[in-house]
Design a protein around this motif. Structure first.
Motif, mmCIF file in Angstrom:
data_model
loop_
_atom_site.group_PDB
_atom_site.id
_atom_site.type_symbol
_atom_site.label_atom_id
_atom_site.label_comp_id
_atom_site.label_asym_id
_atom_site.label_seq_id
_atom_site.Cartn_x
_atom_site.Cartn_y
_atom_site.Cartn_z
ATOM 1 N N MET A 267 0.846 -1.190 0.000
ATOM 2 C CA MET A 267 0.000 0.000 0.000
ATOM 3 C C MET A 267 0.883 1.242 0.000
ATOM 4 S SD MET A 267 -2.680 1.346 2.931
ATOM 5 C CE MET A 267 -3.548 -0.209 2.995
ATOM 6 N N ASN A 268 0.498 2.214 -0.813
ATOM 7 C CA ASN A 268 1.240 3.462 -0.802
ATOM 8 C C ASN A 268 1.001 4.199 0.510
ATOM 9 O OD1 ASN A 268 2.214 3.087 -3.370
ATOM 10 N ND2 ASN A 268 0.468 4.088 -4.345
ATOM 11 N N LYS A 269 2.030 4.837 0.996
ATOM 12 C CA LYS A 269 1.921 5.561 2.258
ATOM 13 C C LYS A 269 2.488 6.958 2.092
ATOM 14 C CE LYS A 269 3.183 5.373 7.158
ATOM 15 N NZ LYS A 269 3.946 4.655 8.201
ATOM 16 N N VAL A 270 1.727 7.958 2.502
ATOM 17 C CA VAL A 270 2.198 9.341 2.438
ATOM 18 C C VAL A 270 3.245 9.560 3.522
ATOM 19 C CG1 VAL A 270 1.523 11.757 2.668
ATOM 20 C CG2 VAL A 270 0.008 10.155 1.486
ATOM 21 N N ALA A 271 4.311 10.258 3.163
ATOM 22 C CA ALA A 271 5.387 10.500 4.118
ATOM 23 C C ALA A 271 4.877 11.242 5.349
ATOM 24 C CB ALA A 271 6.506 11.297 3.450
ATOM 25 N N ASP A 272 5.374 10.849 6.505
ATOM 26 C CA ASP A 272 4.993 11.472 7.776
ATOM 27 C C ASP A 272 5.931 12.650 8.040
ATOM 28 O OD1 ASP A 272 3.906 12.001 10.238
ATOM 29 O OD2 ASP A 272 5.014 10.420 11.272
ATOM 30 N N ILE A 273 5.386 13.844 7.888
ATOM 31 C CA ILE A 273 6.197 15.064 8.029
ATOM 32 C C ILE A 273 5.835 15.757 9.339
ATOM 33 C CG2 ILE A 273 6.857 17.257 6.983
ATOM 34 C CD1 ILE A 273 7.596 14.746 5.368
ATOM 35 N N ALA A 274 6.830 15.995 10.167
ATOM 36 C CA ALA A 274 6.599 16.677 11.448
ATOM 37 C C ALA A 274 6.325 18.157 11.216
ATOM 38 C CB ALA A 274 7.814 16.505 12.354
ATOM 39 N N PRO A 275 5.555 18.789 12.081
ATOM 40 C CA PRO A 275 5.301 20.230 11.942
ATOM 41 C C PRO A 275 6.537 21.054 12.255
ATOM 42 C CG PRO A 275 4.357 19.414 13.991
ATOM 43 C CD PRO A 275 4.850 18.204 13.240
ATOM 44 N N LEU B 174 16.598 23.494 -2.672
ATOM 45 C CA LEU B 174 16.918 22.241 -1.989
ATOM 46 C C LEU B 174 16.184 21.063 -2.635
ATOM 47 C CD1 LEU B 174 18.289 20.735 0.379
ATOM 48 C CD2 LEU B 174 16.254 21.291 1.755
ATOM 49 N N VAL B 175 14.901 21.254 -2.943
ATOM 50 C CA VAL B 175 14.135 20.207 -3.622
ATOM 51 C C VAL B 175 14.775 19.883 -4.972
ATOM 52 C CG1 VAL B 175 11.917 19.678 -4.706
ATOM 53 C CG2 VAL B 175 11.975 20.747 -2.445
ATOM 54 N N LEU B 176 15.162 20.922 -5.694
ATOM 55 C CA LEU B 176 15.796 20.749 -7.001
ATOM 56 C C LEU B 176 17.095 19.953 -6.862
ATOM 57 C CD1 LEU B 176 15.054 21.829 -9.850
ATOM 58 C CD2 LEU B 176 16.682 23.672 -9.456
ATOM 59 N N LEU C 239 19.858 14.695 -7.729
ATOM 60 C CA LEU C 239 20.954 13.805 -7.339
ATOM 61 C C LEU C 239 20.514 12.416 -6.918
ATOM 62 C CD1 LEU C 239 23.207 16.222 -5.226
ATOM 63 C CD2 LEU C 239 23.812 15.149 -7.402
ATOM 64 N N PHE C 240 19.330 12.300 -6.305
ATOM 65 C CA PHE C 240 18.991 11.063 -5.610
ATOM 66 C C PHE C 240 17.634 10.501 -6.034
ATOM 67 C CE2 PHE C 240 21.358 13.781 -2.516
ATOM 68 C CZ PHE C 240 22.567 13.114 -2.613
ATOM 69 N N ALA C 241 17.536 9.192 -6.047
ATOM 70 C CA ALA C 241 16.275 8.488 -6.260
ATOM 71 C C ALA C 241 15.664 8.159 -4.906
ATOM 72 C CB ALA C 241 16.518 7.217 -7.055
ATOM 73 N N PRO C 242 14.342 7.950 -4.863
ATOM 74 C CA PRO C 242 13.711 7.566 -3.591
ATOM 75 C C PRO C 242 14.424 6.381 -2.946
ATOM 76 C CG PRO C 242 12.032 8.050 -5.222
ATOM 77 C CD PRO C 242 13.356 8.105 -5.943
ATOM 78 N N GLY C 243 14.579 6.479 -1.626
ATOM 79 C CA GLY C 243 15.270 5.443 -0.881
ATOM 80 C C GLY C 243 16.730 5.736 -0.608
ATOM 81 N N THR D 80 12.106 17.637 4.327
ATOM 82 C CA THR D 80 12.117 17.602 2.868
ATOM 83 C C THR D 80 12.629 16.254 2.381
ATOM 84 O OG1 THR D 80 12.465 20.004 2.758
ATOM 85 C CG2 THR D 80 12.969 18.746 0.774
ATOM 86 N N LEU D 81 13.653 15.729 3.029
ATOM 87 C CA LEU D 81 14.128 14.391 2.677
ATOM 88 C C LEU D 81 12.997 13.368 2.803
ATOM 89 C CD1 LEU D 81 17.611 14.477 4.450
ATOM 90 C CD2 LEU D 81 17.254 14.195 1.990
ATOM 91 N N LYS D 82 12.269 13.426 3.899
ATOM 92 C CA LYS D 82 11.166 12.486 4.083
ATOM 93 C C LYS D 82 10.086 12.675 3.028
ATOM 94 C CE LYS D 82 11.591 11.777 9.095
ATOM 95 N NZ LYS D 82 10.909 11.962 10.398
ATOM 96 N N ALA D 83 9.756 13.928 2.738
ATOM 97 C CA ALA D 83 8.707 14.212 1.758
ATOM 98 C C ALA D 83 9.066 13.678 0.380
ATOM 99 C CB ALA D 83 8.449 15.713 1.686
ATOM 100 N N LEU D 84 10.356 13.615 0.075
ATOM 101 C CA LEU D 84 10.827 13.111 -1.213
ATOM 102 C C LEU D 84 11.140 11.616 -1.163
ATOM 103 C CD1 LEU D 84 13.168 16.088 -2.182
ATOM 104 C CD2 LEU D 84 10.881 15.607 -3.064
ATOM 105 N N TYR D 85 10.767 10.969 -0.054
ATOM 106 C CA TYR D 85 10.989 9.534 0.146
ATOM 107 C C TYR D 85 12.471 9.181 0.087
ATOM 108 C CZ TYR D 85 5.977 9.408 -0.151
ATOM 109 O OH TYR D 85 4.634 9.646 0.104
ATOM 110 N N LEU D 86 13.263 10.090 0.643
ATOM 111 C CA LEU D 86 14.671 9.832 0.896
ATOM 112 C C LEU D 86 14.834 9.532 2.382
ATOM 113 C CD1 LEU D 86 16.031 12.807 -1.222
ATOM 114 C CD2 LEU D 86 16.066 10.408 -1.880
ATOM 115 N N ASP D 87 15.922 8.905 2.736
ATOM 116 C CA ASP D 87 16.128 8.443 4.106
ATOM 117 C C ASP D 87 17.141 9.344 4.816
ATOM 118 O OD1 ASP D 87 16.334 7.020 6.445
ATOM 119 O OD2 ASP D 87 17.383 5.308 5.571
#
Length: 380
Positions: free
Chosen positions: A1-9, A97-99, A104-108, A124-131
């Motif tokens: 199941m797809n899961k939306v990234a959990d972003i802290a406030p 930063l998003v750019l 440079l990086f693929a998800p994961g 931002t890393l989490k939102a882009l599915y980076l670790d």
């Protein structure tokens, strides 16, 4: 199941929202919660903007003249040669930063950052599915990531985001350490993103660009801090030649172009050095006022503020709830600050960040309110 990234406030935004609500009720509020210059854009930049509003229809456009002027600044400031085509103009440092990350990086992919560090790196890393790989940095490391820490990471991360001067601490990485970090990254295949948004704001030796040590580094910068143009939403990213097409494709699809008005004003801002250095002089005075006042407030353990306009202070003798502490400080004194948990989800509950980007008279007012309040907390 797809899961939306959990972003802290971003908790400082909630502090600011409450601060503005109190202002609307008639309270006198001193805003030290954001790294936002209280000064406006340089006078000449504003004059140019007025002319543009009167004479140009504007549209989607990227200024060649501005990129050429930026390239010249890299040569003058750092003795680094940058082709203007390596510079991609953005709507501030956040899209830059998003750019950089998506180019440079693929998800994961695993990307290292210092902890404490700017809240948006982690999120931002989490939102882009980076670790995000957060590296704990304390007083012994001057709250900065080190070459030794990077060399010890196993396995090696795919990337590194660093900042010098840093948010929330204002610490600067010395040139020799930048060179060592560049060498470790080259040896281990770690791609570097260097956030240089606070360059120009230093109180001793100037900060060095990572381009001086790692020509393939990706640089993020903005007009928001040194140029005092936060609301104009103008930034840039410098990419190595092999990433130009990749980064440009992402910029065009995700963000189009930054505002024409901001680009015209930004070009004019490069010719306003006297006015801009006057702001730095004000920050230097504000910094010293706080450094003199903090021991009186009982805050003796701070990060060394080499640059930017922040002081990150240990309040563990007073609380283990920095958010609640900042809320109470705001409600009882009218001084808005940022809780350390924004910058460090592990140890930030015992830190607070002061921004001294406001006017000197407001810093003096804040100190006058905070000294008796902090002394009363110590006495409890």
């Amino acid at each position: 199941m797809n899961k939306v990234a959990d972003i802290a406030p971003f908790h400082a935004i909630a502090i600011s929202r409450e601060a503005h609500a109190l202002e609307e009720q008639g309270r006198s509020i001193l805003h030290m919660e954001f790294g936002q210059p209280s000064t406006g854009a340089p006078a000449r930049a504003i004059a140019v903007a007025h002319h543009v509003l009167d004479t140009e229809p504007m549209g989607y456009w990227e200024s060649t003249a501005l990129k050429q002027r930026m390239a010249r600044d890299y040569q003058d400031r750092y003795a680094v040669t940058v082709d203007p085509e390596q510079i991609i103009l953005t709507c501030g440092a956040s899209p830059a930063l998003v750019l950089a990350l998506t180019s440079l990086f693929a998800p994961g992919a695993r990307v290292a950052t210092a902890r404490p560090g700017y809240v948006a790196y982690r999120n931002t890393l989490k939102a882009l599915y980076l670790d995000p790989v957060e590296v704990a940095c304390g007083p012994a490391e001057r709250y900065q990531i080190s070459a030794d820490a990077l060399a010890a990471l196993a396995p090696a991360p795919d990337g590194l985001v660093l900042a010098s001067p840093a948010n929330p601490t204002g610490t600067i990485i010395p040139p020799a350490e930048l060179a060592r970090i560049a060498a470790v990254c080259a040896d281990r295949g770690i791609r570097i993103i260097s956030d240089e948004i606070y360059h120009g704001l230093s109180f001793g030796e100037p900060a060095h660009s990572m381009l001086q040590y790692a020509p393939d580094a990706v640089i993020v910068n903005s007009f928001s801090k040194y140029y005092s143009m936060a609301g104009w939403r103008l930034g840039w990213v410098v990419v190595p030649p092999e990433l130009i097409d990749t980064a440009r494709a992402r910029m065009g699809n995700l963000f189009l172009t930054p505002p024409v008005l901001a680009q015209r004003a930004g070009l004019a801002a490069f010719d306003c050095a006297d006015e801009l250095e006057g702001h730095v002089a004000s920050y230097r005075r504000n910094r010293q006022l706080l450094l003199d006042a903090l021991p009186v407030m009982g805050l003796a353990r701070i990060a060394p503020p080499d640059g930017a306009f922040y002081i990150y202070a240990d309040i563990s003798h007073l609380t283990d709830d920095s958010l609640g502490f900042c809320q109470r400080l705001l409600r009882e004194t009218g001084v808005a600050t940022a809780p350390g948990i924004d910058f460090d989800p592990v140890d930030g509950h015992r830190f607070i960040r002061f921004s001294f980007a406001v006017s000197t008279d407001r810093v003096e007012d804040a100190i006058g309110r905070m000294i008796p309040w902090f002394q009363a907390q110590t006495a409890r």
